[in-house]
Write a protein that holds these residues in place. Sequence first.
Motif, PDB file in Angstrom:
ATOM      1  N   ALA A 119       0.842  -1.189   0.000  1.00 23.16           N
ATOM      2  CA  ALA A 119       0.000   0.000   0.000  1.00 23.16           C
ATOM      3  C   ALA A 119       0.876   1.236   0.000  1.00 23.16           C
ATOM      4  O   ALA A 119       1.979   1.226   0.561  1.00 23.16           O
ATOM      5  CB  ALA A 119      -0.925   0.001   1.214  1.00 23.16           C
ATOM      6  N   CYS A 120       0.384   2.311  -0.613  1.00 24.06           N
ATOM      7  CA  CYS A 120       1.104   3.585  -0.673  1.00 24.06           C
ATOM      8  C   CYS A 120       0.296   4.655   0.044  1.00 24.06           C
ATOM      9  O   CYS A 120      -0.940   4.680  -0.041  1.00 24.06           O
ATOM     10  CB  CYS A 120       1.327   4.024  -2.110  1.00 24.06           C
ATOM     11  SG  CYS A 120       2.228   2.857  -3.136  1.00 24.06           S
ATOM     12  N   LEU A 178      -4.656   2.553   7.715  1.00 23.21           N
ATOM     13  CA  LEU A 178      -5.362   2.105   6.523  1.00 23.21           C
ATOM     14  C   LEU A 178      -4.437   1.278   5.631  1.00 23.21           C
ATOM     15  O   LEU A 178      -4.863   0.304   4.999  1.00 23.21           O
ATOM     16  CB  LEU A 178      -5.884   3.327   5.767  1.00 23.21           C
ATOM     17  CG  LEU A 178      -7.078   3.158   4.832  1.00 23.21           C
ATOM     18  CD1 LEU A 178      -8.288   2.610   5.558  1.00 23.21           C
ATOM     19  CD2 LEU A 178      -7.410   4.497   4.166  1.00 23.21           C
ATOM     20  N   ALA A 179      -3.162   1.640   5.603  1.00 21.46           N
ATOM     21  CA  ALA A 179      -2.185   0.931   4.763  1.00 21.46           C
ATOM     22  C   ALA A 179      -1.835  -0.437   5.333  1.00 21.46           C
ATOM     23  O   ALA A 179      -1.802  -1.432   4.602  1.00 21.46           O
ATOM     24  CB  ALA A 179      -0.927   1.777   4.611  1.00 21.46           C
ATOM     25  N   VAL A 180      -1.542  -0.519   6.644  1.00 23.07           N
ATOM     26  CA  VAL A 180      -1.116  -1.807   7.216  1.00 23.07           C
ATOM     27  C   VAL A 180      -2.263  -2.796   7.296  1.00 23.07           C
ATOM     28  O   VAL A 180      -2.032  -3.996   7.476  1.00 23.07           O
ATOM     29  CB  VAL A 180      -0.441  -1.632   8.596  1.00 23.07           C
ATOM     30  CG1 VAL A 180       0.823  -0.799   8.480  1.00 23.07           C
ATOM     31  CG2 VAL A 180      -1.400  -1.035   9.612  1.00 23.07           C
ATOM     32  N   LEU A 181      -3.491  -2.328   7.157  1.00 18.10           N
ATOM     33  CA  LEU A 181      -4.608  -3.258   7.042  1.00 18.10           C
ATOM     34  C   LEU A 181      -4.448  -4.127   5.792  1.00 18.10           C
ATOM     35  O   LEU A 181      -4.931  -5.254   5.734  1.00 18.10           O
ATOM     36  CB  LEU A 181      -5.926  -2.480   6.987  1.00 18.10           C
ATOM     37  CG  LEU A 181      -7.230  -3.275   6.990  1.00 18.10           C
ATOM     38  CD1 LEU A 181      -7.380  -4.094   8.273  1.00 18.10           C
ATOM     39  CD2 LEU A 181      -8.429  -2.328   6.825  1.00 18.10           C
ATOM     40  N   PHE A 182      -3.749  -3.597   4.787  1.00 19.93           N
ATOM     41  CA  PHE A 182      -3.482  -4.352   3.555  1.00 19.93           C
ATOM     42  C   PHE A 182      -2.244  -5.226   3.700  1.00 19.93           C
ATOM     43  O   PHE A 182      -2.190  -6.333   3.160  1.00 19.93           O
ATOM     44  CB  PHE A 182      -3.294  -3.375   2.397  1.00 19.93           C
ATOM     45  CG  PHE A 182      -3.212  -4.024   1.042  1.00 19.93           C
ATOM     46  CD1 PHE A 182      -4.286  -4.722   0.514  1.00 19.93           C
ATOM     47  CD2 PHE A 182      -2.059  -3.926   0.274  1.00 19.93           C
ATOM     48  CE1 PHE A 182      -4.219  -5.312  -0.735  1.00 19.93           C
ATOM     49  CE2 PHE A 182      -1.974  -4.506  -0.978  1.00 19.93           C
ATOM     50  CZ  PHE A 182      -3.065  -5.207  -1.486  1.00 19.93           C
ATOM     51  N   GLY A 183      -1.210  -4.738   4.416  1.00 18.40           N
ATOM     52  CA  GLY A 183       0.009  -5.507   4.589  1.00 18.40           C
ATOM     53  C   GLY A 183       1.098  -4.688   5.253  1.00 18.40           C
ATOM     54  O   GLY A 183       0.979  -3.467   5.403  1.00 18.40           O
ATOM     55  N   ARG A 184       2.194  -5.354   5.627  1.00 20.41           N
ATOM     56  CA  ARG A 184       3.290  -4.690   6.340  1.00 20.41           C
ATOM     57  C   ARG A 184       4.053  -3.700   5.483  1.00 20.41           C
ATOM     58  O   ARG A 184       4.617  -2.740   5.990  1.00 20.41           O
ATOM     59  CB  ARG A 184       4.324  -5.706   6.838  1.00 20.41           C
ATOM     60  CG  ARG A 184       3.891  -6.795   7.702  1.00 20.41           C
ATOM     61  CD  ARG A 184       5.045  -7.772   7.982  1.00 20.41           C
ATOM     62  NE  ARG A 184       6.309  -7.103   8.220  1.00 20.41           N
ATOM     63  CZ  ARG A 184       6.686  -6.622   9.403  1.00 20.41           C
ATOM     64  NH1 ARG A 184       5.873  -6.699  10.429  1.00 20.41           N
ATOM     65  NH2 ARG A 184       7.865  -6.034   9.535  1.00 20.41           N
ATOM     66  N   VAL A 214      -5.251   5.700   0.540  1.00 18.06           N
ATOM     67  CA  VAL A 214      -4.203   4.745   0.200  1.00 18.06           C
ATOM     68  C   VAL A 214      -4.344   4.342  -1.262  1.00 18.06           C
ATOM     69  O   VAL A 214      -5.434   4.385  -1.843  1.00 18.06           O
ATOM     70  CB  VAL A 214      -4.248   3.456   1.067  1.00 18.06           C
ATOM     71  CG1 VAL A 214      -3.928   3.755   2.513  1.00 18.06           C
ATOM     72  CG2 VAL A 214      -5.579   2.743   0.931  1.00 18.06           C
ATOM     73  N   THR A 215      -3.220   3.972  -1.846  1.00 19.48           N
ATOM     74  CA  THR A 215      -3.192   3.300  -3.140  1.00 19.48           C
ATOM     75  C   THR A 215      -2.763   1.860  -2.897  1.00 19.48           C
ATOM     76  O   THR A 215      -1.760   1.619  -2.231  1.00 19.48           O
ATOM     77  CB  THR A 215      -2.189   3.970  -4.097  1.00 19.48           C
ATOM     78  OG1 THR A 215      -2.537   5.338  -4.259  1.00 19.48           O
ATOM     79  CG2 THR A 215      -2.182   3.280  -5.449  1.00 19.48           C
ATOM     80  N   LEU A 216      -3.509   0.909  -3.423  1.00 16.70           N
ATOM     81  CA  LEU A 216      -3.159  -0.498  -3.299  1.00 16.70           C
ATOM     82  C   LEU A 216      -2.487  -0.977  -4.574  1.00 16.70           C
ATOM     83  O   LEU A 216      -2.968  -0.717  -5.671  1.00 16.70           O
ATOM     84  CB  LEU A 216      -4.400  -1.363  -3.057  1.00 16.70           C
ATOM     85  CG  LEU A 216      -5.314  -1.028  -1.890  1.00 16.70           C
ATOM     86  CD1 LEU A 216      -6.381  -2.108  -1.753  1.00 16.70           C
ATOM     87  CD2 LEU A 216      -4.527  -0.877  -0.596  1.00 16.70           C
ATOM     88  N   GLU A 217      -1.370  -1.679  -4.419  1.00 13.72           N
ATOM     89  CA  GLU A 217      -0.702  -2.343  -5.540  1.00 13.72           C
ATOM     90  C   GLU A 217      -0.842  -3.846  -5.320  1.00 13.72           C
ATOM     91  O   GLU A 217      -0.246  -4.413  -4.405  1.00 13.72           O
ATOM     92  CB  GLU A 217       0.761  -1.928  -5.621  1.00 13.72           C
ATOM     93  CG  GLU A 217       0.968  -0.453  -5.951  1.00 13.72           C
ATOM     94  CD  GLU A 217       0.605  -0.108  -7.397  1.00 13.72           C
ATOM     95  OE1 GLU A 217       0.370  -1.046  -8.199  1.00 13.72           O
ATOM     96  OE2 GLU A 217       0.557   1.095  -7.727  1.00 13.72           O
TER      97      GLU A 217
END
Length: 339
Positions: free
Chosen positions: A149-150, A161-167, A190-193
């Motif tokens: 996440a960015c 919000l970002a770490v909910l997607f990953g570390r 956030v931007t998700l990749e």
Amino acid sequence: MLTIRQDIPEGLLSLKSHELYKQLDGPTLFQLPGRRSPPIFISVLLHGNEPVGWNAIRDILYRYQNRELPRALSLFVGNVEAARYHQRHLEHQPDFNRIWQFDTGQSMGNTDSMPEYRMAQQVYETMEKRGLFACVDVHNNTGLNPHYACVNKLETSFLHLAVLFGRTVIYFTRPQGVLSLAFSKLAPSVTLECGQPDNPRGEAHAIEYLTACLNLAEIPAHEVAKNDIELFHTVAVVRVAPGITVGFQEDELDLRLIDNIDHLNFRELPFNTLIGWQKNENALVLRTADEQDQEVSDRYFHLDGNALRISRPVMPSMLTRNIQVIHQDCLCYLMERLT
């Protein structure tokens, strides 16, 4: 060129991203009610060759067809025209993730008259008036990258919000004109990749994340634990100079890259790492811009004969073997570790 709807038309959720043109005339903002408000804003298909966001949200909406969403949803479906042809954007279009730059009182120069810029401003102003819980912009990428996440601000709510997607989290402020940077003025963004388009793990991860976001009552206010995050800072973007030919095997190229270039992503590269070979042994064919848009290629790269090498330890992201993406966007981003 923007359509705003209060409903999902019948049959839309059965369409794949390249089929959306059959029911959508172009960029569309869906305003859907939910149990909680304000809405979460989710953006998909800013790039037409990145279907993960649409695939994920249509799966979620299909499951909620006959019941109330846990939170109101503002869903923006972006470049429908490019998605039809599986392209990032078409030749006559700007990049849909570079059009969100419209600070009050500042002119966009010759972009002012482009309908895509006016459309982006209409989306932004609509959401500014409505209020916003959070913003999530969902992407695939073309190289071998982990899911990450960015964020554009190092604030607690953004990082949660970002770490909910990953570390793995990347902080960046360039390039300007990206959607998440604009929306960061309105709410945590956030931007998700989500990896490459043909990998089903990306879609599953996006479904899990977006479902979790829709069910959030609030974003935590306490600091993110240091053990829960690996934070990197994008310090430069690397592009190929205009008119330079790029590839991997042909001898007559201006820049021949090593075959496994995308295997270098998210690896901390030591001094003198080989990137490729130049026909011109006298001047770098790369153009590297730092966060102040200053040319800094000599800081990060050097020529050893015709061999192009790294000049200082650095970690790249978004390196790709897709030549079209290299020309349309960039060769890569360069990062340094923050935590």
